[in-house]
Design an enzyme around this catalytic site. Sequence first.
Site, PDB file in Angstrom:
ATOM      1  N   GLY A 199      28.330   7.851  16.830  1.00  0.00           N
ATOM      2  CA  GLY A 199      29.045   9.113  17.068  1.00  0.00           C
ATOM      3  C   GLY A 199      30.552   8.891  17.115  1.00  0.00           C
ATOM      4  N   GLY A 200      31.261   9.821  17.751  1.00  0.00           N
ATOM      5  CA  GLY A 200      32.728   9.789  17.766  1.00  0.00           C
ATOM      6  C   GLY A 200      33.291   8.526  18.399  1.00  0.00           C
ATOM      7  N   GLY A 257      25.016   3.106  18.562  1.00  0.00           N
ATOM      8  CA  GLY A 257      25.604   4.437  18.446  1.00  0.00           C
ATOM      9  C   GLY A 257      26.448   4.558  17.193  1.00  0.00           C
ATOM     10  N   ASP A 301      41.335   6.545  21.228  1.00  0.00           N
ATOM     11  CA  ASP A 301      40.116   6.009  21.855  1.00  0.00           C
ATOM     12  C   ASP A 301      39.841   4.564  21.414  1.00  0.00           C
ATOM     13  OD1 ASP A 301      39.362   8.168  23.437  1.00  0.00           O
ATOM     14  OD2 ASP A 301      38.128   9.088  21.877  1.00  0.00           O
ATOM     15  N   ASN A 356      42.059  12.774  19.236  1.00  0.00           N
ATOM     16  CA  ASN A 356      41.967  13.022  20.683  1.00  0.00           C
ATOM     17  C   ASN A 356      43.343  13.174  21.311  1.00  0.00           C
ATOM     18  OD1 ASN A 356      42.879  10.362  20.741  1.00  0.00           O
ATOM     19  ND2 ASN A 356      41.721   9.885  22.584  1.00  0.00           N
ATOM     20  N   ARG A 392      19.741   5.720  16.073  1.00  0.00           N
ATOM     21  CA  ARG A 392      18.483   6.421  15.752  1.00  0.00           C
ATOM     22  C   ARG A 392      18.617   7.184  14.440  1.00  0.00           C
ATOM     23  NH1 ARG A 392      17.895   9.968  21.134  1.00  0.00           N
ATOM     24  NH2 ARG A 392      19.811  10.690  20.161  1.00  0.00           N
ATOM     25  N   LYS A 451      37.534  17.685  18.918  1.00  0.00           N
ATOM     26  CA  LYS A 451      38.154  16.495  18.310  1.00  0.00           C
ATOM     27  C   LYS A 451      38.153  16.528  16.780  1.00  0.00           C
ATOM     28  CE  LYS A 451      37.434  13.190  22.082  1.00  0.00           C
ATOM     29  NZ  LYS A 451      36.923  11.862  22.454  1.00  0.00           N
ATOM     30  N   GLY A 482      33.641   1.009  30.853  1.00  0.00           N
ATOM     31  CA  GLY A 482      34.288   2.092  30.111  1.00  0.00           C
ATOM     32  C   GLY A 482      35.587   2.579  30.738  1.00  0.00           C
ATOM     33  N   ARG A 502      23.902   9.863  10.386  1.00  0.00           N
ATOM     34  CA  ARG A 502      25.161   9.689  11.103  1.00  0.00           C
ATOM     35  C   ARG A 502      25.716   8.279  10.871  1.00  0.00           C
ATOM     36  NH1 ARG A 502      26.901  12.496  16.614  1.00  0.00           N
ATOM     37  NH2 ARG A 502      24.800  12.131  17.376  1.00  0.00           N
TER      38      ARG A 502
HETATM   39  P1  NDP Z   1      28.452  11.689  20.197  1.00  0.00           P
HETATM   40  O1  NDP Z   1      27.612  12.839  20.592  1.00  0.00           O
HETATM   41  O2  NDP Z   1      29.391  11.803  19.047  1.00  0.00           O
HETATM   42  O3  NDP Z   1      27.459  10.434  19.854  1.00  0.00           O
HETATM   43  C1  NDP Z   1      26.437  10.060  20.737  1.00  0.00           C
HETATM   44  C2  NDP Z   1      25.751   8.784  20.215  1.00  0.00           C
HETATM   45  O4  NDP Z   1      24.807   8.372  21.212  1.00  0.00           O
HETATM   46  C3  NDP Z   1      24.956   8.985  18.928  1.00  0.00           C
HETATM   47  O5  NDP Z   1      25.053   7.824  18.132  1.00  0.00           O
HETATM   48  C4  NDP Z   1      23.522   9.189  19.444  1.00  0.00           C
HETATM   49  O6  NDP Z   1      22.536   8.760  18.539  1.00  0.00           O
HETATM   50  C5  NDP Z   1      23.532   8.223  20.615  1.00  0.00           C
HETATM   51  N1  NDP Z   1      22.518   8.560  21.618  1.00  0.00           N
HETATM   52  C6  NDP Z   1      22.564   9.534  22.557  1.00  0.00           C
HETATM   53  N2  NDP Z   1      21.458   9.504  23.337  1.00  0.00           N
HETATM   54  C7  NDP Z   1      20.702   8.480  22.865  1.00  0.00           C
HETATM   55  C8  NDP Z   1      19.427   7.943  23.243  1.00  0.00           C
HETATM   56  N3  NDP Z   1      18.728   8.439  24.265  1.00  0.00           N
HETATM   57  N4  NDP Z   1      18.944   6.885  22.548  1.00  0.00           N
HETATM   58  C9  NDP Z   1      19.642   6.369  21.503  1.00  0.00           C
HETATM   59  N5  NDP Z   1      20.845   6.828  21.107  1.00  0.00           N
HETATM   60  C10 NDP Z   1      21.369   7.879  21.778  1.00  0.00           C
HETATM   61  O7  NDP Z   1      29.210  11.241  21.502  1.00  0.00           O
HETATM   62  P2  NDP Z   1      30.561  10.382  21.612  1.00  0.00           P
HETATM   63  O8  NDP Z   1      30.476   9.261  20.644  1.00  0.00           O
HETATM   64  O9  NDP Z   1      31.734  11.291  21.566  1.00  0.00           O
HETATM   65  O10 NDP Z   1      30.465   9.836  23.099  1.00  0.00           O
HETATM   66  C11 NDP Z   1      29.536   8.819  23.450  1.00  0.00           C
HETATM   67  C12 NDP Z   1      29.837   8.379  24.869  1.00  0.00           C
HETATM   68  O11 NDP Z   1      31.113   7.743  24.903  1.00  0.00           O
HETATM   69  C13 NDP Z   1      29.899   9.529  25.875  1.00  0.00           C
HETATM   70  O12 NDP Z   1      29.130   9.172  27.018  1.00  0.00           O
HETATM   71  C14 NDP Z   1      31.358   9.628  26.253  1.00  0.00           C
HETATM   72  O13 NDP Z   1      31.552  10.014  27.584  1.00  0.00           O
HETATM   73  C15 NDP Z   1      31.811   8.180  26.044  1.00  0.00           C
HETATM   74  N6  NDP Z   1      33.247   8.060  25.783  1.00  0.00           N
HETATM   75  C16 NDP Z   1      33.968   7.234  26.587  1.00  0.00           C
HETATM   76  C17 NDP Z   1      35.325   7.067  26.387  1.00  0.00           C
HETATM   77  C18 NDP Z   1      36.089   6.172  27.279  1.00  0.00           C
HETATM   78  O14 NDP Z   1      37.327   6.232  27.242  1.00  0.00           O
HETATM   79  N7  NDP Z   1      35.451   5.331  28.073  1.00  0.00           N
HETATM   80  C19 NDP Z   1      36.034   7.770  25.306  1.00  0.00           C
HETATM   81  C20 NDP Z   1      35.163   8.588  24.479  1.00  0.00           C
HETATM   82  C21 NDP Z   1      33.826   8.723  24.727  1.00  0.00           C
HETATM   83  P3  NDP Z   1      21.965   9.708  17.344  1.00  0.00           P
HETATM   84  O15 NDP Z   1      23.027   9.748  16.290  1.00  0.00           O
HETATM   85  O16 NDP Z   1      20.746   8.988  16.897  1.00  0.00           O
HETATM   86  O17 NDP Z   1      21.692  11.048  17.973  1.00  0.00           O
END
Ligand code: NDP
Length: 282
Positions: free
Chosen positions: A132-133, A130, A107, A92, A155, A71, A247, A159
């Site tokens: 992330g992406g 969160g 998204d 995406n 956490r 992505k 979701g 990021r």
């Molecule tokens: P990334 O890897 O970019 O980000 C993951 C995020 O989750 C980070 O902020 C990370 O925190 C946090 N995280 C993961 N595990 C833990 C934990 N145990 N405790 C606390 N924080 C945690 O992933 P994406 O953002 O790309 O995807 C996230 C989710 O979204 C996925 O499950 C994906 O399947 C889902 N998704 C769903 C979509 C939909 O259409 N429904 C579309 C796109 C994604 P840290 O920065 O601290 O590591």
Amino acid sequence: MAESALQEIVCCFGQPVAGNPTQFMMESAFAKAGLEWRYLTLEVGPEDLPAAVAGLLAMGFRGGNLTIPHKVAVLEHLDRLTEAAELIGAVNCIIEEDGALVGDNTDGKGFVESLRPLVDPKDKRVVMFGAGGAARAIAVESALAGASHFTIVNRDPTRAESLLQTINDRTDASATFVEWDHDYQVPEESDILINATSIGLGDPDGELRVAFDSMRSSQVVADVIFNPPQTRWLQHAQDAGCQTLDGLGMLVNQGAIAFKSWTGVDPDVEVMREALEEYLEL
Ligand code: NDP
């Protein structure tokens, strides 16, 4: 098939990509719309991404989706980006327009569309778990849709910092950060609570570190996790009397926006959701 008809083709590049439900969802919608289009799911590793993107254009594909790990890496191979993709910093969805490849990010738009029947994000205060992406895409589009404030709970402060900068410097909304090293107490004035972490993905027992008794029934609670769609997070919200959004809505709507961009036709979103549920055996 008529002899003269060449099928229109779109695709998904990812690795690993087996088990991705998008092809089944898209092909069900193509069939319902009477379109002779095909959707291919293609295993493409990072080293092959440049050639795969060039191949997409060479073979006349009409566009495609990108999933993990492409992505962000795909940005440099595209001709231009939409405003959302540029702000989010990830693509995406590729759309072929007159021989140029345009990168979009559907998204966040998909999320906002699935949210609207429950609540209009305008002037709302959002708590986002969160950074992330998925969180970036949702935050940027919610900010563009008028949300006023974001509390980013994560956490990793590094990021979160980059997401905070984007919201505070590039949109009309404001954002603050809370380091997630404790059970988070939900502020009473919050309107929308979103799990945008991967907690709960393939794990029905996955728990967010939240003081669940601080949730209020007036709050709308959403999850990005679509498999399984009924997460512990949503269960806690329902116990607190909140309206909830799973979701699957985001997944269907981001796909519906891509479908419309490629074909110019509005897909039947009900058919898409049913196809997803069938594929995921829900
Ligand atoms: P990334 O890897 O970019 O980000 C993951 C995020 O989750 C980070 O902020 C990370 O925190 C946090 N995280 C993961 N595990 C833990 C934990 N145990 N405790 C606390 N924080 C945690 O992933 P994406 O953002 O790309 O995807 C996230 C989710 O979204 C996925 O499950 C994906 O399947 C889902 N998704 C769903 C979509 C939909 O259409 N429904 C579309 C796109 C994604 P840290 O920065 O601290 O590591």
